[in-house]
Design a protein around this motif. Structure first.
Motif, mmCIF file in Angstrom:
data_model
loop_
_atom_site.group_PDB
_atom_site.id
_atom_site.type_symbol
_atom_site.label_atom_id
_atom_site.label_comp_id
_atom_site.label_asym_id
_atom_site.label_seq_id
_atom_site.Cartn_x
_atom_site.Cartn_y
_atom_site.Cartn_z
ATOM 1 N N ASN A 12 -16.155 5.598 20.411
ATOM 2 C CA ASN A 12 -16.133 5.030 19.065
ATOM 3 C C ASN A 12 -16.234 3.504 19.081
ATOM 4 N N ARG A 13 -17.335 3.023 19.672
ATOM 5 C CA ARG A 13 -17.560 1.577 19.734
ATOM 6 C C ARG A 13 -18.514 1.151 18.626
ATOM 7 N N TYR A 14 -18.149 0.087 17.896
ATOM 8 C CA TYR A 14 -18.983 -0.400 16.789
ATOM 9 C C TYR A 14 -19.630 -1.738 17.117
ATOM 10 N N ASP A 15 -19.013 -2.513 17.998
ATOM 11 C CA ASP A 15 -19.547 -3.818 18.400
ATOM 12 C C ASP A 15 -19.334 -3.996 19.897
ATOM 13 N N GLY A 16 -20.046 -4.970 20.447
ATOM 14 C CA GLY A 16 -19.822 -5.342 21.845
ATOM 15 C C GLY A 16 -20.391 -4.312 22.799
ATOM 16 N N THR A 17 -20.150 -4.528 24.099
ATOM 17 C CA THR A 17 -20.723 -3.617 25.091
ATOM 18 C C THR A 17 -19.619 -2.828 25.784
ATOM 19 N N GLN A 18 -19.985 -1.629 26.175
ATOM 20 C CA GLN A 18 -19.059 -0.698 26.815
ATOM 21 C C GLN A 18 -18.504 -1.302 28.113
ATOM 22 N N VAL A 19 -17.233 -1.062 28.369
ATOM 23 C CA VAL A 19 -16.615 -1.450 29.633
ATOM 24 C C VAL A 19 -16.417 -0.175 30.458
ATOM 25 N N THR A 20 -16.728 -0.247 31.723
ATOM 26 C CA THR A 20 -16.646 0.959 32.558
ATOM 27 C C THR A 20 -15.197 1.453 32.684
ATOM 28 N N SER A 21 -15.045 2.685 33.122
ATOM 29 C CA SER A 21 -13.716 3.310 33.184
ATOM 30 C C SER A 21 -12.916 2.856 34.406
ATOM 31 N N PHE A 22 -11.595 2.909 34.285
ATOM 32 C CA PHE A 22 -10.714 2.720 35.444
ATOM 33 C C PHE A 22 -11.062 3.727 36.538
ATOM 34 N N PHE A 23 -11.344 4.957 36.114
ATOM 35 C CA PHE A 23 -11.653 6.012 37.084
ATOM 36 C C PHE A 23 -12.795 5.591 37.992
ATOM 37 N N ASN A 24 -13.816 4.958 37.386
ATOM 38 C CA ASN A 24 -14.966 4.490 38.163
ATOM 39 C C ASN A 24 -14.596 3.317 39.070
ATOM 40 N N LEU A 25 -13.805 2.394 38.561
ATOM 41 C CA LEU A 25 -13.498 1.178 39.328
ATOM 42 C C LEU A 25 -12.545 1.438 40.492
ATOM 43 N N ASP A 26 -11.764 2.495 40.372
ATOM 44 C CA ASP A 26 -10.731 2.781 41.368
ATOM 45 C C ASP A 26 -11.328 3.294 42.672
ATOM 46 N N ALA A 27 -10.944 2.688 43.788
ATOM 47 C CA ALA A 27 -11.469 3.124 45.089
ATOM 48 C C ALA A 27 -10.437 3.969 45.829
#
Lengths: 395, 395
Positions: A211-226
């Motif tokens: 439900n984003r109306y402005d700006g750009t999507q930020v990736t998920s914690f799940f993706n960033l987590d190693a």
């Protein structure tokens, strides 16, 4: 004579008296409802027809214990495209909304008195779940970029000094409920550095990410987590409707095995097979449509707040989601005005106390949802609310 | 490096490895499935259309925490007409099949090591639930009229002598799974006399009560009980289909309040609103229809057993439900033949060990369901099974 169940109940279980749901206000800024006209009845009906034709006889059969396989396959693609999450259908478990999933995650991780870290203001449903499990909830302050990493680490160190350990960090990183912020990518990495250093898993509640109306999507914690430390939960409630009661999760494999041992019953295959057909054919388009509606409603609420509250209050300016977090002058108490507002001006809101891990805080805050009413109603409702609060000598 | 969840999990929680569901046999006498052709697709579709027209926009709203109100109102009438149970909609809670409800009831009543009384052979799903809660399950023997009251009291006295107390008696009084018996009315009263004397609540799992093919209905324990000691659970799985994942319960008011505190998430309103429309218009007629089909299938299985097993085995002769309980010569072990039977003759069955509170028992029993296959397939499948068991030198 009646049997005395009180002598039989298991330990750490409590009553939750069954109450009638409160009357809904005409100007309903309280519960997070979507536009009732946005429910795509015709398409849903068409998709059920298609689903029954293809799989109707499967209703005679017990569905997969993790939930409808086709829907889990759809979610594999959705998570990959939208949240940079690469998993297999076997790594997805469906639930009755995100609520069932959050409860199950708490169930496998938390004993009474265990410590959980959350935002300073956080989703009341999760707070209720954490409280019924008798956990010790510690809120961490945030700014407009989300939870402040330095304060998170301070809080962890304090807990360790107490001879304890935080068992879980619960976050709604995108369009936080109720504060509306989205944690920036850099800050997500910083937070992960800290939680990984102290071996704390994150429960990433991502149910507003679409439900984003402005700006750009930020990736998920799940993706960033190693370090395989993130448990991810999503939902169809804010992109189709809560009436589907359909959520989903993914997590490290061993966590999913633990979840399957506390999971009760199965998710309705009737609902899941319909949602799968609908999601594959219509969901992307539907999300664009509802986001367009909700963007206008957010804008309407923001401008009504500007017009009616001026400098007598402060409020968030979210890029998405469904909430505005309103801060009123310190010392006031809007909790005791909920009923009065409902009865006198037919405006519903949730007091900030509902979102506070610390029950003594939040009296001068309220959460306003802009999902349900149309722009004109929002405008009228906010003006009524300002007038009411002014009469109450709050602003 | 990965986060070590093992050091974080709550106490008394265990993994339940996610497995692919086993391949289904052509002659599937294993899982309790209904006739796949009995799913009333056209009527369901019609009912969803009607439901969406009447309540579609309510999908945008969170449903009542106890589940769809109209469906609970329907159940008030159904329970009154069919089970002599007089309750209000507020006294009904919907669940995801009876499985969620049985799990919740266990959750509020049972701590690890608590003692639960069940039949000597009993539904494997409930056994699983009781085992994951680490309870101590004691089976009580029955005859063709159900659990023997004298043996029940003996068992209770033995437990009391151990310095403990039984916390719950779990019963499937009508068309017991897997044994097929229905507890007579006189014996129900006798059992209630005993449980009330020792302050033991009963969980009455009544999910087959509508599936009667012969004889007359026996009233519910819930109705016969004068001491508010019975928790009642029913389901739509055996009268519409498990794909709806819709069950319901009623209980003394204080028990319902406890249930609401362990309930997770909500039941799909999309499913519930469709089932309500369907139930009001079509369900009675549908039950007659499926019972007619299932009676013929039962008869087919009974005569195939007679023809193929003769005096080399004994089996139950149920007036309803979905199961025949087959007793083979003592000393044999059909548990180790499950895979072989699936692969060699494409016949599925559940070994008796799945139904035994005592894991060392049940090897010479099997449960045969007659719901899924048609009469000819049943006849062929049973003959294949007899031939197979004869080759294995069991009969």
């Amino acid at each position: 004579m009646s049997l005395d169940f009180e002598t039989i109940y298991a330990s750490n279980k409590f009553a939750n008296p069954r109450l009638q749901p409160p009357r809904r206000a005409k100007y309903d800024f309280a519960v997070a409802y979507a536009d009732p006209n946005s429910i795509p009845n015709a398409e849903i009906l068409m998709c059920l027809e298609e689903a029954l034709l293809d799989y109707g006889s499967e209703l005679a059969i017990y569905t997969h214990t993790q939930g409808n396989t086709n829907l889990r396959e759809y979610l594999v693609n959705k998570l990959s495209h939208n949240r940079d999450i690469q998993v297999t259908p076997d790594e997805i478990i469906l639930g009755n909304g995100s609520a069932e999933i959050i409860d199950m995650v708490c169930d496998i991780l938390l004993d009474p008195h265990d410590i959980v870290l959350t935002d300073q203001w956080v989703y009341g449903g999760t707070l209720k779940t954490l409280r019924k499990k008798m956990t010790d909830i510690r809120g961490v302050e945030s700014d407009e970029e989300g939870m402040v990493p330095e304060l998170l680490e301070q809080s962890i160190k304090k807990i360790i000094k107490e001879g304890k350990r935080p068992k879980l960090l619960y976050l709604i990183p995108t369009f936080q409920n109720p504060q509306g912020f989205t944690i920036t990518s850099a800050r997500r990495e910083k937070i992960l550095e800290i939680t990984n250093k102290y071996n704390i898993p994150i429960l990433e509640d991502d149910c507003y990410a679409d439900n984003r109306y402005d700006g750009t999507q930020v990736t998920s914690f799940f993706n960033l987590d190693a370090e395989d430390s993130v448990i991810y939960v999503g939902s169809f409630s804010k992109i189709i409707g809560p009436g589907m009661a359909l959520g989903y999760m993914t997590a490290p494999s061993s966590v999913l095995d633990m979840i399957m041992n506390v999971k009760r019953g199965r998710v309705s295959d009737f609902t899941a097979m319909t949602v799968e057909k609908y999601a594959n054919r219509f969901l992307d388009e539907h999300i664009l449509k509802i986001n367009h509606i909700q963007k206008k409603r957010r804008d309407s609420m923001l401008s009504a707040l500007g017009e009616n509250f001026g400098t007598s209050a402060r409020w968030s300016n979210p890029d998405g989601g469904l909430y505005i977090w309103l801060e009123l002058p310190q010392g006031c108490d809007v909790q005791k005005l909920v009923e009065k507002s409902l009865n006198q001006i037919d405006v519903g809101f949730h007091p900030g106390t509902d979102y506070s891990p610390d029950p003594t805080k939040g009296h001068n805050f309220m959460r306003l949802c802009y999902g349900y009413n149309d722009t004109e109603e929002i405008s009228t409702g906010i003006s009524k609310l300002a007038e009411f609060l002014s009469k109450e000598e709050i602003i």
